[in-house]
Design an enzyme around this catalytic site. Structure first.
Site, PDB file in Angstrom:
ATOM      1  N   LYS A   1       0.840  -1.198   0.000  1.00 31.89           N
ATOM      2  CA  LYS A   1       0.000   0.000   0.000  1.00 31.89           C
ATOM      3  C   LYS A   1       0.879   1.254   0.000  1.00 31.89           C
ATOM      4  CE  LYS A   1      -3.272   2.244   3.088  1.00 31.89           C
ATOM      5  NZ  LYS A   1      -4.137   2.065   4.256  1.00 31.89           N
TER       6      LYS A   1
ATOM      7  N   GLU B   1      10.836  -4.715   3.980  1.00 30.93           N
ATOM      8  CA  GLU B   1      10.895  -6.125   3.590  1.00 30.93           C
ATOM      9  C   GLU B   1      10.499  -6.292   2.122  1.00 30.93           C
ATOM     10  OE1 GLU B   1       9.476  -4.886   6.297  1.00 30.93           O
ATOM     11  OE2 GLU B   1       9.408  -6.326   7.948  1.00 30.93           O
TER      12      GLU B   1
ATOM     13  N   GLY C   1      -4.471  -2.061   5.634  1.00 29.24           N
ATOM     14  CA  GLY C   1      -3.732  -3.197   5.088  1.00 29.24           C
ATOM     15  C   GLY C   1      -4.403  -4.525   5.387  1.00 29.24           C
ATOM     16  N   ARG C   2      -4.821  -4.728   6.638  1.00 27.64           N
ATOM     17  CA  ARG C   2      -5.384  -6.029   7.016  1.00 27.64           C
ATOM     18  C   ARG C   2      -6.812  -6.219   6.520  1.00 27.64           C
ATOM     19  NH1 ARG C   2      -4.133  -2.688  11.021  1.00 27.64           N
ATOM     20  NH2 ARG C   2      -5.698  -1.928  12.495  1.00 27.64           N
TER      21      ARG C   2
ATOM     22  N   GLU D   1      -3.623  -6.694  15.369  1.00 31.18           N
ATOM     23  CA  GLU D   1      -3.261  -5.334  14.953  1.00 31.18           C
ATOM     24  C   GLU D   1      -4.431  -4.387  15.220  1.00 31.18           C
ATOM     25  OE1 GLU D   1       0.117  -4.744  11.536  1.00 31.18           O
ATOM     26  OE2 GLU D   1      -1.921  -4.468  10.859  1.00 31.18           O
TER      27      GLU D   1
ATOM     28  N   HIS E   1      -2.968 -33.229  18.575  1.00 32.89           N
ATOM     29  CA  HIS E   1      -1.803 -34.028  18.972  1.00 32.89           C
ATOM     30  C   HIS E   1      -0.689 -33.124  19.481  1.00 32.89           C
ATOM     31  CE1 HIS E   1      -3.744 -37.590  17.375  1.00 32.89           C
ATOM     32  NE2 HIS E   1      -4.238 -36.758  16.481  1.00 32.89           N
TER      33      HIS E   1
ATOM     34  N   LYS F   1       9.986  -0.478  13.126  1.00 29.94           N
ATOM     35  CA  LYS F   1      10.442  -0.123  11.775  1.00 29.94           C
ATOM     36  C   LYS F   1      11.498   0.975  11.855  1.00 29.94           C
ATOM     37  CE  LYS F   1       6.076  -0.871   9.313  1.00 29.94           C
ATOM     38  NZ  LYS F   1       5.061  -0.230   8.483  1.00 29.94           N
TER      39      LYS F   1
HETATM   40  O1  F6P Z   1       3.897  -3.545   9.666  1.00 36.96           O
HETATM   41  C1  F6P Z   1       2.530  -3.473   9.677  1.00 36.96           C
HETATM   42  C2  F6P Z   1       1.947  -2.946   8.427  1.00 36.96           C
HETATM   43  O2  F6P Z   1       1.910  -1.585   8.513  1.00 36.96           O
HETATM   44  C3  F6P Z   1       0.592  -3.567   8.212  1.00 36.96           C
HETATM   45  O3  F6P Z   1      -0.425  -2.862   8.805  1.00 36.96           O
HETATM   46  C4  F6P Z   1       0.511  -3.623   6.722  1.00 36.96           C
HETATM   47  O4  F6P Z   1      -0.455  -4.542   6.326  1.00 36.96           O
HETATM   48  C5  F6P Z   1       1.910  -4.046   6.384  1.00 36.96           C
HETATM   49  O5  F6P Z   1       2.714  -3.315   7.281  1.00 36.96           O
HETATM   50  C6  F6P Z   1       2.348  -3.852   4.963  1.00 36.96           C
HETATM   51  O6  F6P Z   1       2.271  -2.530   4.566  1.00 36.96           O
HETATM   52  P1  F6P Z   1       2.386  -2.129   3.049  1.00 36.96           P
HETATM   53  O7  F6P Z   1       1.249  -2.751   2.299  1.00 36.96           O
HETATM   54  O8  F6P Z   1       2.331  -0.637   3.023  1.00 36.96           O
HETATM   55  O9  F6P Z   1       3.710  -2.641   2.516  1.00 36.96           O
END
Ligand code: F6P
Length: 543
Positions: free
Chosen positions: A204, A210, A265-266, A351, A382, A511
């Site tokens: 987003k 990452e 995002g979620r 979250e 199990h 972060k």
């Molecule tokens: O680290 C949490 C977060 O901010 C989430 O809320 C989000 O879904 C994710 O990072 C990824 O964010 P982006 O889509 O901006 O890469």
């Protein structure tokens, strides 16, 4: 803001819980006293069925919880969300995930045109890939889709893609890379061919470390393995709200699928973040998923609270968290296809509900979001089910089952799956008394002394609450409804607790710090600027 615990209904619930606890009332005794309990404490909506009869609640509990919902302003809060009001105060935004599954632009949800045009763009793209009209740099059709994203840009689409594997088109395989650990990307690329691989960079913000690291690694792999740099746009598309950043990375503007700041995002798998799902199961399947969510939206918006699945589940979660002292919630899908569902719910619930201030910034006075965990049954039986049955913690469990097997030929084995699902919730409720265990041991030929001694270890307290959600089939539509249940359930809890379910400031600190620590790890000099432990770890690595 006045704490929810000051409300009249909260006080009544508190007293009521003490009464139930001291009598004591058990779930099994509630069944014994009421042959119609199962019917009176279950709800159907379309192809989704909720049995909440195995909970520690009676008619009075339900009435008081419904009173709490009314007193908390839940009715108006639901209306506000569907109207598109700014319910995410700290980010000054509405939370319009419901607009993503609204079939037509509506007057209140003004974002409808953008939603529809994005769906059309996805549809056209998916058709081109499926028909082999979108080709790689050597003219070969795309065979592998690799989604690069993390958090909401990974967990939702990965879970749905996995859950609907039985609906996948045969010509494509879809993979997901999220972890910045390069092993994740390297292992995925080991099976890929640059000529036939399409990367979706899903972010987003297009600033997530990452995702950017993994995207850069993918681009290097493409170039190093013969990929034609001039034709890289055939292999990289993006889903983002930050088009300039995507372009700066080298993605062709025409290959950017939009998303918007009014989708968290979620909550974003319904947007173009769902592109890997649409590629995996086809656009008609993706639209079925949206339709299922839409059906649950309508149920949530319109059904009376006493028959409203997300409302009831949200209230039950409050009941156990705040009155029963539960601090965790088990999610137990009895479906291998849904094995990623607990991980998806961890982000959605934790979250959203992992907050310690109310919407006005004052500290919360009551417990908020519990730890959410779980895994697919029967595997958990199990391992961690031992703690559910004989541990000391109150852990409400949600069992999720599917009536029919995804492959008709497996229906007999599928029946074993259901038998295990139902027997676990039965065992949690009924338990086993010391006398029952003792008699059982005598029947097995034990002498009285050893039977007495061993029986103590075989006692299962029982009276452990659970919900069971049954889907008619594991269709895209029903999966959409299931996910929407939990999205709305989370909203219900947030309204009762006066917290914002749509921000996530807690993840920001890590972060920020990681960037500074990366600098220290790669610097020439030994590190002395942080706390003793962090300095020590950094200098240990530098050695
Ligand atoms: O680290 C949490 C977060 O901010 C989430 O809320 C989000 O879904 C994710 O990072 C990824 O964010 P982006 O889509 O901006 O890469």
């Amino acid at each position: 803001m006045t704490s929810p615990s000051r409300s009249r209904s909260w006080q009544k619930l508190s007293t009521h819980y003490q009464q139930l606890h001291s009598t004591p009332v058990t779930i099994a005794s509630l069944f014994a006293a009421d042959p119609s309990r199962f019917t009176r404490f279950s709800v159907t909506s379309g192809e989704v069925f909720l049995d909440y009869s195995k909970n520690l609640l009676n008619d009075e509990t339900r009435s008081l919880l419904l009173e709490l919902a009314e007193e908390s302003g839940l009715r108006e809060a639901i209306a506000a969300m569907f109207r598109g009001d700014v319910i995410n105060g700290t980010e000054a935004r509405p939370a319009l995930h419901v607009a993503l599954r609204t079939p037509l632009p509506s007057a209140t949800l003004k974002v409808g045109d953008e939603v529809q045009s994005t769906l059309n763009k996805m549809e056209e793209f998916v058709a081109r890939v499926h028909q082999g009209n979108w080709t790689g740099y050597t003219g070969k059709s795309i065979r592998t889709v690799i989604n690069i994203g993390i958090g909401g840009s990974d967990l939702g689409p990965a879970m749905v893609t996995e859950a609907l594997r039985h609906l996948h088109v045969p010509q494509l395989s879809t993979c997901f890379v999220s972890n910045v650990d390069p092993v994740h990307m390297r292992q995925t690329l080991a099976h890929a061919d640059p000529q036939t691989t399409l990367f979706i960079i899903a972010s987003k913000t297009f600033t997530t470390l990452e995702t950017l690291q993994n995207a850069a690694m993918a681009r290097r792999w493409y170039q190093d393995n013969g990929g034609d740099v001039a034709q890289i746009s055939r292999h990289f598309v993006a889903v983002t709200a930050n088009v300039p950043k995507a372009e700066a990375f080298g993605i062709d503007a025409a290959n950017v699928f939009p998303m918007w700041d009014w989708v968290g995002g979620r909550y974003s798998l319904w947007s173009a973040i769902g592109l890997p799902v649409a590629l995996a199961i086809g656009m008609h399947g993706f639209r079925d998923l949206l339709h299922g969510a839409r059906l649950m939206d309508e149920h949530f918006r319109d059904a009376p609270f006493e028959q409203n699945i997300p409302v009831l589940m949200g209230l039950l979660a409050v009941w156990y968290s705040n009155f029963g002292g539960a601090s965790s919630q088990a999610i137990l899908p009895y479906s291998q296809s849904l094995h990623l569902f607990p991980a998806f719910l961890q982000q959605l619930e934790m979250e959203s509900l992992g907050k310690s201030v109310e919407v006005d910034g004052s500290p919360v006075q009551v417990a908020t979001g519990p730890v959410v965990w779980g895994s697919a049954g029967t595997n958990g039986q199990h391992s961690f089910h031992q703690l559910l049955h004989q541990g000391v913690h109150l852990i409400p469990a949600d069992f999720i089952g599917v009536l029919t097997s995804v492959h008709a030929a497996d229906s007999n084995q599928h029946t074993h799956l259901l038998a295990n699902c139902f027997s676990q919730s039965q065992a949690l409720m009924q338990g086993k008394s010391e006398e029952e265990a003792y008699q059982e041991l005598l029947k097995q030929g034990r002498d009285e002394t050893s039977a007495r001694a061993l029986a103590k270890h075989k006692v299962i307290a029982g009276n452990k609450p659970s919900n069971t959600i049954m889907l008619q089939t594991l269709s895209a539509q029903n999966l959409g409804s299931l996910i929407a249940i939990y999205e709305h359930k989370v909203y219900v809890e947030s309204v009762i607790w006066h917290i914002n379910a749509f921000d996530q400031w807690g993840v920001e600190l890590g972060k920020q710090l990681s960037e500074k620590l990366y600098g220290a790890l790669t610097a020439d000099a030994a590190c002395s600027t942080f706390d003793g432990s962090t300095n020590g770890l950094i200098n240990h690595c530098r050695k």
